[in-house]
Design a protein around this motif. Sequence first.
Motif, PDB file in Angstrom:
ATOM      1  N   ARG A 220       0.819  -1.214   0.000  1.00  0.00           N
ATOM      2  CA  ARG A 220       0.000   0.000   0.000  1.00  0.00           C
ATOM      3  C   ARG A 220       0.855   1.267   0.000  1.00  0.00           C
ATOM      4  N   LEU A 221       2.166   1.102  -0.001  1.00  0.00           N
ATOM      5  CA  LEU A 221       3.061   2.255  -0.014  1.00  0.00           C
ATOM      6  C   LEU A 221       3.462   2.612  -1.446  1.00  0.00           C
ATOM      7  N   ASP A 222       3.673   3.878  -1.657  1.00  0.00           N
ATOM      8  CA  ASP A 222       4.150   4.371  -2.945  1.00  0.00           C
ATOM      9  C   ASP A 222       5.669   4.491  -2.883  1.00  0.00           C
ATOM     10  N   PHE A 223       6.364   3.390  -3.183  1.00  0.00           N
ATOM     11  CA  PHE A 223       7.825   3.368  -3.103  1.00  0.00           C
ATOM     12  C   PHE A 223       8.443   4.192  -4.233  1.00  0.00           C
ATOM     13  N   LEU A 224       9.349   5.069  -3.861  1.00  0.00           N
ATOM     14  CA  LEU A 224      10.136   5.816  -4.836  1.00  0.00           C
ATOM     15  C   LEU A 224      11.456   5.117  -5.112  1.00  0.00           C
ATOM     16  N   VAL A 225      12.001   4.481  -4.066  1.00  0.00           N
ATOM     17  CA  VAL A 225      13.263   3.730  -4.165  1.00  0.00           C
ATOM     18  C   VAL A 225      13.111   2.457  -3.336  1.00  0.00           C
ATOM     19  N   ARG A 226      13.532   1.321  -3.884  1.00  0.00           N
ATOM     20  CA  ARG A 226      13.570   0.060  -3.133  1.00  0.00           C
ATOM     21  C   ARG A 226      15.015  -0.434  -3.067  1.00  0.00           C
ATOM     22  N   PHE A 227      15.456  -0.828  -1.869  1.00  0.00           N
ATOM     23  CA  PHE A 227      16.804  -1.366  -1.721  1.00  0.00           C
ATOM     24  C   PHE A 227      16.797  -2.864  -2.018  1.00  0.00           C
ATOM     25  N   GLN A 228      17.907  -3.360  -2.548  1.00  0.00           N
ATOM     26  CA  GLN A 228      18.007  -4.784  -2.878  1.00  0.00           C
ATOM     27  C   GLN A 228      17.900  -5.628  -1.614  1.00  0.00           C
ATOM     28  N   GLU A 229      17.179  -6.722  -1.710  1.00  0.00           N
ATOM     29  CA  GLU A 229      16.845  -7.526  -0.542  1.00  0.00           C
ATOM     30  C   GLU A 229      18.074  -8.057   0.183  1.00  0.00           C
ATOM     31  N   GLY A 230      19.085  -8.461  -0.515  1.00  0.00           N
ATOM     32  CA  GLY A 230      20.242  -9.069   0.123  1.00  0.00           C
ATOM     33  C   GLY A 230      21.158  -8.096   0.846  1.00  0.00           C
ATOM     34  N   ILE A 231      21.064  -6.807   0.522  1.00  0.00           N
ATOM     35  CA  ILE A 231      21.998  -5.833   1.107  1.00  0.00           C
ATOM     36  C   ILE A 231      21.258  -4.681   1.791  1.00  0.00           C
ATOM     37  N   ARG A 232      20.075  -4.966   2.277  1.00  0.00           N
ATOM     38  CA  ARG A 232      19.320  -3.924   2.968  1.00  0.00           C
ATOM     39  C   ARG A 232      19.968  -3.586   4.316  1.00  0.00           C
ATOM     40  N   PRO A 233      20.131  -2.304   4.626  1.00  0.00           N
ATOM     41  CA  PRO A 233      20.700  -1.924   5.928  1.00  0.00           C
ATOM     42  C   PRO A 233      19.796  -2.377   7.075  1.00  0.00           C
ATOM     43  N   GLN A 234      20.387  -2.882   8.136  1.00  0.00           N
ATOM     44  CA  GLN A 234      19.618  -3.312   9.293  1.00  0.00           C
ATOM     45  C   GLN A 234      19.283  -2.112  10.186  1.00  0.00           C
ATOM     46  N   LEU A 235      18.091  -2.136  10.739  1.00  0.00           N
ATOM     47  CA  LEU A 235      17.657  -1.025  11.599  1.00  0.00           C
ATOM     48  C   LEU A 235      18.571  -0.885  12.807  1.00  0.00           C
ATOM     49  N   ILE A 236      19.121  -1.998  13.281  1.00  0.00           N
ATOM     50  CA  ILE A 236      19.984  -1.961  14.457  1.00  0.00           C
ATOM     51  C   ILE A 236      21.300  -1.247  14.166  1.00  0.00           C
ATOM     52  N   ASN A 237      21.669  -1.136  12.891  1.00  0.00           N
ATOM     53  CA  ASN A 237      22.876  -0.413  12.502  1.00  0.00           C
ATOM     54  C   ASN A 237      22.527   1.068  12.429  1.00  0.00           C
ATOM     55  N   TYR A 238      22.408   1.692  13.591  1.00  0.00           N
ATOM     56  CA  TYR A 238      21.842   3.035  13.678  1.00  0.00           C
ATOM     57  C   TYR A 238      22.713   4.086  12.994  1.00  0.00           C
ATOM     58  N   LYS A 239      24.013   3.883  12.931  1.00  0.00           N
ATOM     59  CA  LYS A 239      24.867   4.863  12.248  1.00  0.00           C
ATOM     60  C   LYS A 239      24.595   4.888  10.745  1.00  0.00           C
ATOM     61  N   HIS A 240      24.358   3.700  10.181  1.00  0.00           N
ATOM     62  CA  HIS A 240      24.031   3.616   8.755  1.00  0.00           C
ATOM     63  C   HIS A 240      22.661   4.247   8.499  1.00  0.00           C
TER      64      HIS A 240
END
Length: 480
Positions: A220-240
């Motif tokens: 239901r979201l209007d994605f403008l950019v999608r990150f590749q599934e295998g290299i998505r930044p983890q939320l726990i990596n707060y600096k990234h």
Amino acid sequence: MIDQKHASFIRRCVSDIINGLTDGLTHFSGPSRAAVIFAPQPDSPMLLCDPQNLLKGHEPIFKSLYVDNQQWRVNDKVPRDRKQFADILPIKDPGLAGLLSNGGYSGSVFFQQWFTEHHPDLCSIGPTECWLEHAAWRFSHDMANDRDLYTGISGYFLREYATHAVRDHIIDQMNLLLGWDSPVRIFPVLDAVLMISETREEGSWPEGRLLVVDPCMLDRLDFLVRFQEGIRPQLINYKHVRKLLLTVERSGRHLVSDGRSILGICGDSLPPFSLCADFRGRHGFLKVNRNKVCSFADGRFSSTTYQAKLVYLEELLLETAMDRSDSYFLFKIVISLVHHSQQRKHGCTVVLDLNERPVAISGQNLSPPLDLRKPYMLKMAKSLAKVDGALHIGSDMHLHGFACLLDGRSFPGEDLARGARYNSALRFTAEHAHIIVVVVSSDRPVSVIHQGVDVHGSCTWDHKGGCVYNLDRLDYWVGI
């Protein structure tokens, strides 16, 4: 009939919980009090513990609800087994002015209702209600265990309950809108939000919006950019994640997460349920479906809206001899100046001179004064507020001066922990009648100062933390 040892145990349980509530809510919402009314058994007298007089003034309502009317003693759904402490049947909030409450019936405590203040600048009452709900649950738990197994830990739980209260409210909203099987875990999201909020990027505090969405809502979201599934930044990596926030800074876009990783960037349209962390530099807000839940700053959550409501100033103006329409217009002028100063993140001082003839203040005096009822003059006053010194506004709603210096002699009411702007206002109002000063600090809430006293900061009750309080019978307390 309750024996003396059991009565002492009940007093200790109640006192520990009230102390924990008071301390926890004070850190979350500012100076707060707590009180409780309860009846251990259906035939017990209704008892009251109100060490800071939170419920004072509401005696007629309590008399009507619980003394004149005994219908509260009749409830066939209450469990008979005292070990069923977790099954609390909720009761209706009586809607007392300026108070929030929560309570219910259970097997270990037949009836209980906890109260605290309804502060005027809460983002949402939801976390506070969850806090009171947990106090009721802790009291039921302690009473079910009895004194032989009592650990005294309930007060400590409630003192440190802020993040749990925020999480519980979000979960309640999530369950209502999504059901009970969402895979999104809220605690890790809250931890990540706090860590990101404290992480600077090239010296700048984070700005931008992070949207957390249930995986079933992603289509239901209007994605403008999608990150590749295998290299998505983890939320726990707060600096990234903090670096990625730069891509949505000062825009209508959102950084999207499923609670575990960053999925991409979307526009401003939202699904039926979403949790948004809106970073605004030194502070930010947590929102559920655009509705504020709480704010965050300095590594902790709080209830403040960071928006001056100035209810104390409004009350002071209503008590003056000014015409109601004039006092209202003067109040709106001050609100406009204060909000502009907050948005531009600079401090300012506004002197409201309600004398028939304005007092003489050293500074840039204006001749003729600027009529602040005219929008373009008010806009000019907002620009003049950036200059060091105070704006001098009369009861005629004209700006008589700017860059004014407030002087006065030192007196015992000063707060040495505050700056020169604040203490100058204390001194000036202590020596001049019919003067109200509004102080906007860049890093603190707005202060309303009158007669040498910070109206918001003044405390009308004596905090008695660490005490074991007495219990009063409600029928005696209401004056029967």
